[in-house]
Design an enzyme around this catalytic site. Structure first.
Site, PDB file in Angstrom:
ATOM      1  N   ASP A  10       0.873  -1.170   0.000  1.00  0.00           N
ATOM      2  CA  ASP A  10       0.000   0.000   0.000  1.00  0.00           C
ATOM      3  C   ASP A  10       0.912   1.223   0.000  1.00  0.00           C
ATOM      4  OD1 ASP A  10      -1.720   2.086   0.485  1.00  0.00           O
ATOM      5  OD2 ASP A  10      -2.283   1.442   2.514  1.00  0.00           O
ATOM      6  N   LYS A  71       2.822  11.236  -3.694  1.00  0.00           N
ATOM      7  CA  LYS A  71       1.637  10.656  -4.340  1.00  0.00           C
ATOM      8  C   LYS A  71       0.716  11.749  -4.893  1.00  0.00           C
ATOM      9  CE  LYS A  71      -1.861   7.118  -3.272  1.00  0.00           C
ATOM     10  NZ  LYS A  71      -2.275   6.175  -2.219  1.00  0.00           N
ATOM     11  N   GLU A 178      -7.184   0.653  -4.393  1.00  0.00           N
ATOM     12  CA  GLU A 178      -7.112   0.569  -2.933  1.00  0.00           C
ATOM     13  C   GLU A 178      -8.410   0.081  -2.280  1.00  0.00           C
ATOM     14  OE1 GLU A 178      -5.685   4.436  -1.893  1.00  0.00           O
ATOM     15  OE2 GLU A 178      -3.691   4.040  -2.704  1.00  0.00           O
ATOM     16  N   ASP A 204     -12.815   4.765   1.762  1.00  0.00           N
ATOM     17  CA  ASP A 204     -11.363   4.758   2.002  1.00  0.00           C
ATOM     18  C   ASP A 204     -10.837   6.191   1.925  1.00  0.00           C
ATOM     19  OD1 ASP A 204      -8.649   4.393   2.067  1.00  0.00           O
ATOM     20  OD2 ASP A 204      -8.525   3.111   0.306  1.00  0.00           O
TER      21      ASP A 204
END
Length: 513
Positions: A10, A71, A178, A204
């Site tokens: 992850d 990211k 994800e 999420d």
């Protein structure tokens, strides 16, 4: 990694996590500090490069050389609004590189060095690989991994993540969404064998991104119905608002503006992140920053009420993808069996309260560790793809979808014709026919876009190609067959053939386009 092992990673905005499937369960692997998640930080000191928790521990000394939030940059253009806004908040320098690519500039060993977001992400991924190798007591040449991305990452961001994996020395078996990974963890570990079919919403919300996916789970099958999200909405935005509040308070009390001081802002960010976490468990907390600026200390009491008031627009914005996800799947709230919370920001009480209101009082599922669920699911997928399908994984199957519509520009008004609609299951191959749109046209340019707008100017350009030397004819008489093909990673290949001549061309959309 021992022979036959494949890891799940992850790759998070603020924290990353790595897991491996062993003995009929996924093992979350702790780093050398004993932490089961690792900071997604890279710090350049005068003499060396630090990654992970060691890097985070040095941010106070090297704020301009401590890189985080990679990211939020990966697969983006320097000119994008989000990049322009973010770079004003970061203590490190982001400059424009070739082809409008954002580059991070640091000073290391007396020289200015420039890194792309893929470079920084690859360093974090390499750290996760090393953590796994240390646990598995093995280093082999082929390091298989499944890496997760937000479900709403576009093609460029997915390609950039694959590139980061390769730079880290990993063989990327699959790019996995994800929330899909979290759903796998929920279905495999928490309720395996206990139910037939259930409709599950995965909410999420992490440090930088929000993803919502709706799946039907049962008998080892995971069927994604729809997905929605925001790749630029997360806990970091809450931290930044708290930092701005503290800066304004300090300015009011001391009549000093410290906006341009990277070291002071870094201190504030660390203190505010800590306070934000505390407010999930208490109704108020103190923000204390010793020697914040020129020896002056800072102290303020920060209440949960103030935190909620300051961020209510963000919390409400989080519900928009939830509603969109249900609409796209054509499913009523009453048909959702479980609402599962994933990601550190999902711990915020007000978010849970609003989410529960949306689902008319339904109890939220908090049984999984929200920081580890995505890595757990990635490890399951990695095991399946590497052939480890015994025990709980014997009947495993996964059907995922694309997050955005894909199509081509079809006329001079720059309309987009959708070839593959969003939330189509992948892998997929689809053909459409197009014709010339003016008389005696001798070349056709196929420009590929993704997005939901009717006009290509509002969508994301992916790439294109031109077929020339087409025989002149009246408009609408020369026909081209266009094929869009998407693999299991969501990577797109587009080809076209002029039917009357047999001329063909194709393009696979790469990050370096």
């Amino acid at each position: 990694m021992a022979e036959g092992h494949a890891i799940g990673i992850d790759l998070g905005t603020t924290y990353s996590c790595v897991a491996v499937w062993q003995d009929d369960h996924a093992e979350i692997i702790a780093n050398d500090h004993g932490n089961r998640t690792t900071r997604s930080y890279v710090t350049f000191t005068e003499s060396k490069r630090l990654v992970g928790d060691e890097a985070f521990n040095q941010v106070g000394r090297f704020p301009a050389n401590s890189i985080f939030d990679a990211k939020r940059l990966i697969g983006r253009k320097f000119s994008e609004d989000s990049v322009q806004k973010d770079k004003k908040l970061w203590p490190f320098k982001v400059i424009e590189g070739p082809a409008d690519k954002p580059m991070i500039a640091v000073t290391h060993r007396g020289e200015e060095k420039k890194f792309s977001a893929e470079d920084i992400s690859s360093m974090v991924l390499a750290k996760m690989r090393e953590i796994a190798e240390s646990y598995l007591c093995s280093k082999i040449s082929e390091k298989n991994a499944v890496i997760t991305v937000p479900s709403y990452f576009n093609d460029s961001q997915r390609q950039a993540t694959i590139e980061a994996g390769k730079l880290a020395g990993l063989k990327v078996l699959r790019i996995l969404n994800e929330p899909t990974a979290a759903a796998i963890a929920y279905g495999i570990d928490k309720k395996a064998g206990r139910f037939n079919k259930r409709n599950v919403i995965i909410f999420d919300w992490g440090g930088g991104t929000l993803d919502v996916s709706l799946l039907t789970i049962g008998h080892g099958a995971f069927d994604v119905k729809s997905t929605a999200g925001d790749t630029h909405l997360g806990g970091e935005d809450l931290d930044n608002r708290m930092v701005n509040y503290c800066v304004e308070e300090f300015k009011r009390k001391q009549n000093v503006d410290i906006c341009g001081d990277a070291k002071a802002l870094r201190k504030a960010k660390t203190a505010c992140e800590k306070a934000k976490k505390a407010l999930s468990f208490s109704f108020d907390t103190d923000i204390e920053i010793d020697s914040w600026y020129k020896g002056e200390d800072f102290h303020t009491n920060f209440t949960r009420d103030l935190f909620e008031e300051m961020n209510m627009d963000i919390f409400n914005k989080c519900m928009e993808p939830v509603k969109k996800c249900l609409e796209d799947a054509k499913m009523d709230i009453s048909n959702v069996d479980d609402v599962v919370l994933v990601g550190g920001s999902s711990r915020i009480p007000k978010v849970q309260e609003i989410l529960q209101e949306v689902f008319k009082g339904k109890e939220l599922c908090k049984s999984m560790n929200p920081d580890e669920a995505v890595a757990y699911g990635a490890a399951v997928q990695a095991a399946v793809l590497s052939g480890n399908i015994a025990g709980k994984l014997r009947d495993f199957s996964l059907s995922d979808v694309i997050p955005m519509s894909l199509g081509i520009e079809v006329d001079e008004e720059k309309h987009m014709s959708v070839v593959i609609p969003r939330n189509t299951k992948i892998p997929i191959k689809n053909n459409e026919s197009f014709t010339t749109f003016y008389d005696n046209q001798t070349a056709i340019t196929f420009r590929v876009f993704e997005g939901e707008s009717e006009f290509t100017k509002d969508n994301n350009y992916l790439g294109g190609f031109t077929i020339r030397d087409i025989p002149p004819a009246r408009k609408g008489t020369v026909e081209a067959d266009v094929c869009f093909s998407i693999d299991a990673n969501g990577v797109l290949t587009v080809s076209a053939e002029i039917l009357c001549t047999g001329q063909k061309k194709a393009i696979t959309i790469h990050n370096d386009r």
